[in-house]
Write an enzyme that holds these catalytic residues in place. Structure first.
Site, mmCIF file in Angstrom:
data_model
loop_
_atom_site.group_PDB
_atom_site.id
_atom_site.type_symbol
_atom_site.label_atom_id
_atom_site.label_comp_id
_atom_site.label_asym_id
_atom_site.label_seq_id
_atom_site.Cartn_x
_atom_site.Cartn_y
_atom_site.Cartn_z
ATOM 1 N N ASP A 68 0.857 -1.182 0.000
ATOM 2 C CA ASP A 68 0.000 0.000 0.000
ATOM 3 C C ASP A 68 0.899 1.240 0.000
ATOM 4 O O ASP A 68 2.121 1.151 -0.188
ATOM 5 C CB ASP A 68 -0.931 -0.059 1.222
ATOM 6 N N ASP B 105 -5.913 3.386 -7.063
ATOM 7 C CA ASP B 105 -6.823 3.726 -5.973
ATOM 8 C C ASP B 105 -7.187 5.204 -6.068
ATOM 9 O O ASP B 105 -6.609 5.960 -6.859
ATOM 10 C CB ASP B 105 -6.108 3.410 -4.649
ATOM 11 N N GLU C 73 -11.794 8.272 -8.020
ATOM 12 C CA GLU C 73 -13.158 8.726 -8.293
ATOM 13 C C GLU C 73 -13.203 10.076 -9.044
ATOM 14 O O GLU C 73 -14.213 10.261 -9.757
ATOM 15 C CB GLU C 73 -13.935 8.817 -6.976
ATOM 16 N N ARG D 190 -10.361 1.017 -8.178
ATOM 17 C CA ARG D 190 -11.473 1.240 -7.246
ATOM 18 C C ARG D 190 -12.679 1.831 -7.963
ATOM 19 O O ARG D 190 -13.799 1.390 -7.761
ATOM 20 C CB ARG D 190 -11.035 2.140 -6.085
ATOM 21 N N ASP E 149 -13.028 -0.172 0.833
ATOM 22 C CA ASP E 149 -12.533 -0.190 2.219
ATOM 23 C C ASP E 149 -13.595 -0.726 3.180
ATOM 24 O O ASP E 149 -14.209 0.017 3.951
ATOM 25 C CB ASP E 149 -12.094 1.213 2.635
ATOM 26 N N HIS F 148 -6.345 -8.239 2.801
ATOM 27 C CA HIS F 148 -5.765 -6.893 2.937
ATOM 28 C C HIS F 148 -6.353 -6.230 4.166
ATOM 29 O O HIS F 148 -7.552 -6.326 4.429
ATOM 30 C CB HIS F 148 -6.101 -6.075 1.683
#
Length: 928
Positions: A398, A512, A515, A594, A610, A668
């Protein structure tokens, strides 16, 4: 003005202004079942009217609502059929506000829990809409003009619309409504263009002239699939709305949301606007998928796709009915007629594109966490997995691997050994995946951070209305956002990745925060006034603003303004990332994103975000992965054992069992929580986790073949039970079990403290995957033993599953002998197939570099037929054949006519071992 039509099966059809798709003349409709619902039996009308007035009078007597009685035209509309005329959020709708829009106002008791209920303000039957002024035949269908003579209540009504209808295939209809005079933004998605009109469509299409409406029927059953005359069409510059009746309540899709697989139609509004938020019920989440699948009575299915990327909401109501509301673009609908649910999804993917074939290693087990803290600790986890011989294909990091959370860097102190770790992974047949975010740090001294300096020089970031880079805030602090709608950005992205790959030779990428996510609302300076950032209507988005925790809608991008492109951001980044990986590695790309949008399966997989270490989160992962199967993104999974919060040994064991059957299987978790990889648990739990991963690895040949079929023709990999049993109404609401392909049923434990699980077995014979013991089900819920070490797996009758002796990686597994599991049907037949290639090269099927085998069983003879072969198939053999459901003990077994030793058990399992057959050669095996 003609009245809006309602569906009924009892009222005869009066004369009305309708036209059928066969011609352009005005004729009364053929369909006697379609009628204004308020026209017909006097008893029906009187009953509805009296009951509604009675309720109103009682409210007056009780001192409830002292207002004049609503007009009869309003009282006649049943609550379930009231289409909302005032959908604005956080507005107390008064009679004055409602009637200012020309709508009916009747108060209803509010539902519990603050949810939306029956609208108080709703359209009367004579609310002005568009009229169909002309309709002419074209080579592919029809073109018409729609005219609105009286303005609606949102600014900049478009008075004249163009209607385009194309009968693209016998099972696909394309209906598009747009401005007749001026071009509007349309989604830049490549879609197939029809070249000739469908010759034998399985649907019929009629129109209402005034008010304009569409009536779509399935010819075989007469079922009305769409009837848009139930409420007015509104088409303003920033408010587009169209409603339809639905033929049943069994509706699925419309992502991305956390919910049951089957959506509730109890006044349920689903918002589609990409948003960074931990998955929570009723919130708009990371992606936008304006597609639904609906199961009709009798088992037929159809799907509807609105090709529109603007902020949108879909309002569901118990009529059953549905309303699309979007604040830009055009109304561009595709309807897919199936007629079964599998075919609907195939037809949808024929429009948006079939998913990419993943590399084989992508189907192995992945391990990650935020908070390893160093490359040495990461390496230590990998070594522990190897020491316990627990299968693992990929190790991830990450954002803590980065230097100051900046893309294309790594921490040279804590992660100094990262290049050596990656080298070690490669030596052991394993892969390395790292995270990237689209926010590029903007605060470094000039000349010290090439990604920002070069992106700024080339003009590759989102800009404000003033033409300067829009600055928000993400993990590294102040950031600019890459504009992936600009082809030049793709080249810059590639160059950044090439530079980093020279130091850390990664194998896949995790994109990630796309958006895009922003820790500020809009930018460091907020957003400018105007109707892009503050539109006349804002859908029911989390935060009540379309700039909440993202960038300003007015931000400028190469292809358009962000107002139009927001929901496409993740798709465009995935496309750039997949392209870069192909150029860097020369192999199939592996990308997990994502944020997603239709067609994303061509470039990436998806994880469900998440989640939390809670039992309900584990359950919700199942409808999540099944929904993404509908969306054409088969490579999907949730964070196994949960991302945030602290897991328990029982939860993590059960979740590892379920997660071993996610298409994308990754454990994860977050920083500052205890580790949750399999090595940290008790020997019993660790063994249970290892065993279920070995089961997954043994099924890789079967699983890989399913992905080939998804890539080739749009089959689903994981699928709901109703896909295989569409006429079994008991399957329509099931989302605690799922199938791999047609035949492998997964029934996980989703509750704490139990040693059994209740699952549904559809009618037929099902075999225990581990033992081959048959269960003959009449279509019933069964209570099954489920101690902590057991995941219930059943194989449907009539299947052949290619499996393999599992190894520690997919690469090690590839070289092991195959075991074919045959599950005989009640008529002693079975069928299966196997796709085999090198597991990583590009376009192996398209280039002919693959092997494909078909397996058949009939009359006690198993036949393997090689339809295509390649050199890779010479490296593997078929070692064992296990046949479940052999009712009588055989006297002998013949392999290609030669007698062969065998084993037969009392649970009717016949096993023939030590076959040593090359995958490149067909063979037959007979038992007598």
């Amino acid at each position: 003005m003609k009245s809006y039509q309602k569906l009924t099966t009892t009222v005869p059809q009066p004369a009305a202004c309708w036209v059928e798709e066969e011609g352009a003349t005005r004729t009364p409709p053929r369909h006697g079942k379609l009628a204004p619902w308020w026209v017909g039996s006097g008893l029906l009308v009187t009953a509805v009217l009296l009951s509604t007035i009675t309720v109103w009078v009682l409210r007056q007597v009780s001192g409830g609502w002292p207002a004049p009685a609503p007009p009869p035209k309003c009282l006649l509309i049943p609550e379930s059929h009231r289409f909302d005329c005032y959908p604005e959020q956080h507005v107390v709708v008064t009679q004055e506000l409602c009637e200012s829009r020309g709508c009916c106002f009747i108060e209803s008791p509010p539902p519990a829990g603050g949810k939306r209920g029956v609208p108080w303000c709703f359209y009367p039957p004579d609310f002005p809409s568009y009229a169909l002024e002309s309709l002419n035949q074209t080579a592919l269908g029809m073109v018409g003009l729609l005219v609105r003579r009286k303005k609606a209540y949102y600014p900049r009504d478009i008075e004249v619309l163009r209607l385009d209808v194309e009968f693209e295939t016998d099972t696909r209809l394309h209906i598009k409504i747009t401005d007749a005079a001026n071009p509007r933004y349309e989604v830049p998605l490549e879609v197939p263009r029809a070249t000739k009109r469908a010759e034998n469509p399985i649907y019929s299409l009629d129109f209402s002239w005034d008010p304009f409406g569409v009536l779509l029927r399935r010819k075989a059953t007469g079922t009305v699939l769409l009837n848009t005359t139930v409420a007015p069409l509104i088409f303003a510059d920033q408010f587009l709305q169209i409603s339809t009746s639905l033929p049943s309540r069994f509706l699925y899709g419309l992502g991305e949301h956390r919910s049951t697989l089957l959506h509730s139609l109890d006044w349920n509004t689903l918002t589609l606007w990409a948003r960074d938020v931990p998955p929570t019920e009723s919130f708009n989440l990371y992606g936008a998928h304006p597609f639904y699948l609906l199961m009709e009575q009798g088992g037929d299915a159809h799907g509807v796709f609105l090709l529109n990327s603007n902020a949108m909401e879909v309002a569901l109501q118990p009529a059953p009915g549905l309303t699309w509301r979007t604040i830009g673009g055009v109304l561009d609908f595709y309807v897919f007629l199936g007629p079964d649910p599998n075919m609907v999804i195939q037809q949808y993917q024929q429009v948006i594109g079939f998913p990419a074939m993943p590399p084989l290693w992508a189907l192995g087990f992945h391990l990650c966490r935020w908070g390893y803290g160093s490359s040495n600790e990461t390496w230590q986890t990998v070594r522990a997995m190897r020491n316990y011989q627990i299968p693992q294909d990929a190790q991830w990091n990450d954002i803590d691997y980065m230097d100051g959370y900046q893309d294309f860097t790594f921490d040279h102190e804590k992660f100094a050994s990262l290049p050596s770790l990656v080298e070690d992974l490669h030596k052991h047949g394993q892969r390395y995946v790292m995270i990237l975010d689209p926010g590029i740090s903007s605060t470094n001294p000039q000349g010290s951070y090439w990604p920002f300096d070069e992106g700024l020089r080339r003009g590759l970031f989102l800009n404000t209305t003033q033409g300067q880079p829009l600055i928000g805030k993400v993990w590294p602090g102040f950031t600019a956002f890459a504009d992936f709608s600009n082809p030049d950005t793709h080249q810059w992205w590639l160059e950044n990745l090439q530079r980093f790959h020279a130091h850390v030779p990664f194998d896949g990428l995790w994109i990630d925060m796309n958006e895009p996510s922003n820790f500020m609302d809009g930018s460091e300076h907020g957003c400018p006034p105007g109707e892009l950032d503050s539109p006349p209507y804002t859908p029911a988005v989390l935060g009540d603003s379309i700039s909440s925790k993202t960038v300003c809608a007015s931000a400028k991008q190469k292809a358009s303004v962000h107002y139009n492109l927001h929901n496409l951001y993740g798709l465009m980044e995935a496309k750039a990332t997949a392209s870069a990986l192909i150029q860097i590695l020369g192999k199939r790309p592996f990308v997990i994103s994502r944020s997603t949008f239709p067609s994303q399966g061509r470039y990436s997989g998806h994880w469900l975000g998440d989640n939390r270490s809670q039992w309900k989160d584990m359950y919700y992962s199942i409808p999540g992965l099944l929904s993404f199967s509908l969306f054409g993104i088969p490579l999907v999974g949730a964070d196994i054992c949960g991302f945030s919060g602290s897991t328990s040994e029982e939860l993590c064991t059960r979740w590892m069992q379920l997660g071993a059957f996610y298409p994308f299987a990754r454990n994860h978790n977050t920083q500052n929580e205890k580790a949750q990889d399999p090595t940290v648990f008790s020997p019993a739990a660790r063994t249970a986790m290892k065993d279920v991963l070995l089961t997954r690895y043994s099924l890789l040949p079967f699983f890989y073949t399913l992905f080939h079929r998804a890539h080739l023709q749009g089959d689903t990999v994981t699928r709901p039970l109703f896909f295989e049993f569409p006429r079994d109404v008991a399957t329509l609401e099931l989302d605690r079990q799922f199938l791999w392909g047609q035949s492998l049923l997964v029934t996980p434990v989703l509750e704490p403290g139990v040693d059994f699980v209740t699952g549904y077995l559809p009618r037929g014979v099902w075999y225990d995957f581990y033992t081959g013991t048959p269960v003959n089900s009449s279509g019933e819920m069964l209570k099954m033993p489920a101690p902590l070490e057991r995941l219930n797996l059943h194989v449907r009758e009539g299947a052949v599953l290619p499996t393999q002796k599992p190894g520690a990686t997919s690469e090690a597994t590839r070289g092991n002998p195959l075991r074919l599991i045959v599950t005989l049907s009640s008529s002693a037949t079975a069928w299966g197939d196997l796709f085999w290639d090198d597991g990583e090269s590009l376009d192996t099927f398209e280039r002919g570099n693959y092997s494909y085998l078909v397996f058949n069983v009939t009359q006690n003879i198993f036949t393997s037929t090689v339809l295509h072969t390649s050199t890779e198939a010479t490296e593997v053999t078929i070692g064992t054949l296990s046949i479940f459901g052999v009712r009588e003990p055989p006297s002998k077994v013949l392999l290609n006519g030669q007698e062969k030793p065998f084993n037969y058990l009392s649970n009717q399992v016949l096993t023939v071992s030590d076959l040593g057959l090359s995958l490149t050669q067909g063979f037959s095996l007979q038992w007598l």
